[in-house]
Write an enzyme that holds these catalytic residues in place. Structure first.
Site, PDB file in Angstrom:
ATOM      1  N   ARG A  16       0.797  -1.231   0.000  1.00 44.89           N
ATOM      2  CA  ARG A  16       0.000   0.000   0.000  1.00 44.89           C
ATOM      3  C   ARG A  16       0.828   1.280   0.000  1.00 44.89           C
ATOM      4  NH1 ARG A  16      -3.823  -0.063   4.662  1.00 44.89           N
ATOM      5  NH2 ARG A  16      -2.721  -1.866   5.482  1.00 44.89           N
ATOM      6  N   GLN A  73      13.821 -14.177   3.936  1.00 50.04           N
ATOM      7  CA  GLN A  73      12.626 -15.010   3.879  1.00 50.04           C
ATOM      8  C   GLN A  73      12.207 -15.025   2.404  1.00 50.04           C
ATOM      9  OE1 GLN A  73       9.108 -13.164   5.433  1.00 50.04           O
ATOM     10  NE2 GLN A  73       8.085 -15.096   5.885  1.00 50.04           N
ATOM     11  N   SER A 405      32.715  47.278  -6.160  1.00 48.08           N
ATOM     12  CA  SER A 405      31.546  46.624  -6.739  1.00 48.08           C
ATOM     13  C   SER A 405      31.892  45.997  -8.077  1.00 48.08           C
ATOM     14  CB  SER A 405      30.442  47.651  -6.983  1.00 48.08           C
ATOM     15  OG  SER A 405      30.114  48.247  -5.759  1.00 48.08           O
TER      16      SER A 405
END
Ligand code: UD1
Ligand code: CA
Length: 456
Positions: A16, A73, A405
């Site tokens: 699910r 398993q 800058s």
């Protein structure tokens, strides 16, 4: 506990979940569910931990690594069949077998410990962890004897109308006396609604063999939430997050709004730090004392020193010093070391770089593959030009440098300590092919003095 082995059932696919990933590898609070279970179990220090794998066994085994012995398993014929896979390892063991499931990530180690203690103290064949639910739908019901011991557990699909009304449910977590468990397992059949070998049948079998089984009722039903769907996953997530937030607050951290704060389980936060809303602390984050994180900070596997303030930013696999300011709107990408007292401001991206103490990168910059010294100021809009289309090149900027800058640092380039540069400077590169270029040492421009004069 040397007289304890643990078995974690994790063979299921989790149909699910509608996922390509084994169910137990889905994450809750930043870690796969199986990790939460392993952490809780490992705190009991059992002699051995077995994980029964099935769906994508290799993937689960690889994930568990050295933390558990994985037993596959091959066909999933039920929970008793799953435990049977471990029987060859248990034949000579005399002690307690804790059986739990890989998809109940909220279980606390304290609860498991209590369960083991109870079985030992009362000398019963098994102790089942149960809880009472208003809506027991989907769970096995616990049927008690008059004296309060457990008679049997009935799976929902096999209940009669009386049993269906029972609100005490089986959490799927048990402690057995090992040899009693083996005795009972041999006798489990599959004559039931699902044609499965139910582990729950061992309880009634033990009773028939004249052994006693007790129940221990979990005080906090949220601990046993099993995750079977994505909706369950979200529910488990919400509870675990609440628990983590509560624990964090308990340690002297203010979480302004736990509902909008997402803190993973491995996160460590120092005292008097404040976590503001809309903050996500993911993976292994470590935050010092008196820090302010958020609003809107997303930290992944990062360290932050004391007194730092990070807001509206992403910090990924980075080390941030003390009294650092980051944001708003900054992106610190993997491989960064930001030293004490640094300020990183708006629209700045830093990657694979070190920024020395007290340096500023305050606006609109990209700093990549760079080492920046201490007390250096990187002007607005300055960028490292670190990529020539083929490879990345390093930039080295010394201490006490002033970049005006829009400085372009064309790597490889080294900017000497103490140098000052006016706006729009292009340092390094010299227009030549970058990958043919040796490390260029940039020369200060003449008007640097004027820049300095204006500033002071
Ligand atoms: C099981 C219990 C139920 C209990 C519930 C609690 C049984 C028969 N029922 O039901 O009483 O209320 O848990 O959540 O045990 N698994 C294997 N191999 C298998 C079958 C299952 O490893 O062949 C593993 C699953 O991966 C899972 C766990 O065992 O982790 C439980 O199996 P699941 O099918 O989810 O059992 P439930 O129907 O939830
Ligand atoms: Ca289940």
């Amino acid at each position: 506990m040397r007289d304890l082995v643990a078995v974690i059932l994790a063979a299921g696919q989790g149909t699910r979940m509608y996922s390509g990933l084994p169910k137990v590898l889905h994450s809750v609070a930043g870690q796969p569910m199986i990790d939460h279970v392993l952490m809780a179990v490992r705190e009991l220090e059992p002699a051995r931990i077995y994980v029964v794998t099935g769906f994508m066994a290799d993937k689960v085994k690889e994930h568990c690594g050295r933390r558990a012995i994985c037993v596959e398993q091959k066909r999933r014929l039920g929970t008793a069949h799953a435990v049977r896979q471990v029987v060859p390892y248990l034949r000579d063991f005399r002690g307690n077998v804790l059986v739990t499931v890989g998809d109940a990530p909220l279980i606390r180690s304290e609860t498991l410990r209590e369960l083991v203690k109870r079985r030992k103290a009362h000398q019963v064949a098994a102790t089942v962890l149960t809880t009472e639910l208003d809506n027991p739908h989907g769970y096995g019901r616990v049927v008690r004897n008059r004296d309060g011991t457990v008679r049997k557990i009935v799976e929902e699909k096999d209940t009669n109308i009386y049993e269906a009304d029972i609100r005490e449910i089986n959490t799927g977590i048990y402690v057995f006396d090992c040899q009693r468990l083996l005795e009972a397992l041999r006798r489990v059949g599959n004559k039931n609604a699902q044609r499965e070998y139910y582990l729950t049948d061992t309880i009634e079998i033990l009773g028939r063999l004249n052994y006693e089984v007790e129940a221990m009722v979990a005080k906090d039903p949220t601990e046993i939430i099993g995750v079977n769907s994505r909706a369950d996953l979200a529910r488990a997530e919400a509870y675990l997050r609440q628990r983590i937030a509560a624990a964090v607050m308990e340690q002297g951290v203010t979480v302004i709004d736990p509902a909008t704060t997402y803190i993973d389980r491995q996160v460590r936060i120092g005292r008097d730090s404040v976590i503001q809303p809309f903050t996500i602390l993911e993976g292994r984050c470590e935050i010092g004392e008196g820090a302010r994180i958020g609003p809107h900070a997303h930290l992944i596997d990062s360290k932050v020193g004391s007194g730092s303030h990070l807001r509206f930013c992403c910090v990924d696999k980075a080390e941030i010093g003390a009294n650092v300011q980051i944001g708003p709107y900054a992106n610190i990408r993997p491989g960064c070391r930001v030293r004490d007292g640094v300020r990183i401001g708006t629209f700045v991206e830093v990657t694979r770089s070190e920024i020395g103490e007290q340096s500023d990168v305050l606006h609109l910059s990209y700093i990549g593959d760079a080492t920046v010294g201490s007390r250096t100021s990187i002007g607005t809009g300055s960028v490292t030009v670190n990529f020539d289309g083929r490879r990345k090149w390093p930039t080295r900027i010394g201490d006490d440098v002033f970049l005006g800058s829009k400085t372009s640092l064309v790597a490889p380039v080294e900017v000497p300590s103490g140098s000052r540069w006016r706006h729009n400077a292009v340092l390094g590169g010299n227009g030549a092919e970058c990958d043919a270029q040796p490390e260029a040492t940039a020369k200060p421009v003449k008007s640097a003095r004027r820049v300095r004069a204006k500033r002071s």
